[in-house]
Design an enzyme around this catalytic site. Structure first.
Site, short mmCIF file in Angstrom:
data_model
loop_
_atom_site.label_atom_id
_atom_site.label_comp_id
_atom_site.label_asym_id
_atom_site.label_seq_id
_atom_site.Cartn_x
_atom_site.Cartn_y
_atom_site.Cartn_z
N GLU A 1 0.91 -0.69 -4.60
CA GLU A 1 -0.18 -0.51 -5.29
C GLU A 1 -0.31 1.83 -4.86
OE1 GLU A 1 -3.65 2.53 -3.15
OE2 GLU A 1 -2.03 2.17 -2.74
N GLU B 1 -3.78 4.13 -8.95
CA GLU B 1 -5.65 4.55 -8.05
C GLU B 1 -5.39 5.90 -8.51
OE1 GLU B 1 -7.85 6.45 -4.25
OE2 GLU B 1 -6.72 4.75 -3.68
N LYS C 1 -6.52 9.27 -8.48
CA LYS C 1 -7.23 10.54 -7.87
C LYS C 1 -7.55 11.48 -7.80
CE LYS C 1 -6.25 9.58 -3.52
NZ LYS C 1 -6.75 9.14 -2.90
N HIS D 1 0.76 -0.43 -0.06
CA HIS D 1 0.38 0.12 0.07
C HIS D 1 0.97 1.02 0.23
CE1 HIS D 1 -2.70 2.90 2.21
NE2 HIS D 1 -3.20 2.75 1.43
N ARG D 2 0.77 2.25 -1.10
CA ARG D 2 1.66 3.25 -1.33
C ARG D 2 3.52 2.36 -0.94
NH1 ARG D 2 -1.67 7.30 2.48
NH2 ARG D 2 -3.48 6.36 2.00
N ASP E 1 -0.61 -2.29 4.23
CA ASP E 1 0.95 -1.44 4.45
C ASP E 1 2.42 -2.43 5.26
OD1 ASP E 1 -0.30 0.62 4.81
OD2 ASP E 1 -1.06 0.58 6.47
N ASP F 1 -1.24 5.90 -6.03
CA ASP F 1 -1.96 6.81 -6.63
C ASP F 1 -1.01 7.92 -7.72
OD1 ASP F 1 -3.58 6.36 -3.54
OD2 ASP F 1 -1.71 6.61 -2.84
N HIS G 1 -0.60 10.52 -2.20
CA HIS G 1 -1.74 10.57 -2.30
C HIS G 1 -2.71 11.89 -1.62
CE1 HIS G 1 -5.44 9.65 0.96
NE2 HIS G 1 -5.49 7.78 -0.28
#
Length: 246
Positions: A36, A111, A113, A9-10, A231, A38, A51
């Site tokens: 993953e 993703e 945004k 995640h990020r 994470d 953004d 993000h």
């Protein structure tokens, strides 16, 4: 053998400043099989990885990404907020991340945004860059803006899409079919074994977020998720290793 995609995640945001090259490189070392991240657009139309719509929290500038030229944004310190030793980290461009992953088999969840600011043409720009890197088979485009996902499918039927949602979506796999979406990226509390099975029967994958507890990970693996967003990719990698999965 069940294969579960381990989406960092990020990046490895549990031990690095989120959405930085340090976080992405560390994620790969910790066993992530997916990333993953953004994306947003700068004032001059560059695709950057961040993000928040504002630069304040992670880069110390009280200004929106959309109001900042890439030349200025790329000089900002995007690591010190997390820990002093990351002071040299910058906000990466999507191109830099694609370059990092090009010669791997890592799945990339991008993703869009564009829920608060619409970022006209962001779908086309991202798709063109993914195609330029010949990574269409390894990318999933996700968004909370489902109009945007519908447009992505029109522009690039060959690229997978994932519907982001928080809670209470009625028959999510039926809804996904209306958008020709390939995956459901649901908040972890909106996922049940029944919904996962219903979606899987229709060829739709579940990739819930954000799962950091090993017991929760175990339950979701048993329920049949195709992947999960965490994470701590090292925790999930170790759990999958112990289970004989990968």
């Amino acid at each position: 053998m069940q294969t579960v995609i381990n989406f960092a995640h990020r990046g490895a945001s549990g031990c690095c400043p989120e959405n930085t090259l340090a976080a992405f490189k560390t994620a790969l070392k910790l066993g992530a099989t997916g990333i993953e991240t953004d994306v947003q657009l700068t004032k001059d139309g560059r695709i950057v990885i961040i993000h928040d719509e504002s630069l304040a929290r992670t880069a110390g500038l009280n200004q929106f990404v959309k109001d900042t030229d890439y030349a200025e944004l790329s000089t900002l310190d995007a690591g010190s907020w997390y820990a002093p030793e990351f002071h040299a980290e910058r906000i990466p461009s999507l191109e830099q991340l694609l370059e990092l992953l090009r010669d791997t088999d890592t799945i990339l969840n991008i993703e869009l945004k564009n829920g608060i600011f619409q970022y006209p043409d962001i779908e086309r720009k991202v798709i063109e860059m993914v195609r330029d890197f010949r990574m269409t088979d390894r990318v999933i485009l996700s968004s909370f803006n489902h109009y945007s996902l519908a447009l992505c499918k029109q522009l690039a039927p060959e690229i997978r899409t994932g519907i982001l949602y928080m809670e209470g979506l009625y028959h999510p796999s039926d809804y996904a079919a209306t958008l020709q979406a390939d995956a459901l990226h649901a908040f972890k509390l909106a996922v049940t074994p029944e919904l996962i099975a219903e979606a899987a029967a229709k060829g739709i994958a579940y990739h819930p977020f954000t799962i950091n507890d090993s017991a929760e990970m175990e339950k979701l693996i048993l329920a049949g998720v195709a992947g999960m967003i965490t994470d701590y990719p090292d925790v999930l990698a170790e759990l999958l290793k112990r289970r004989g999965a990968r």
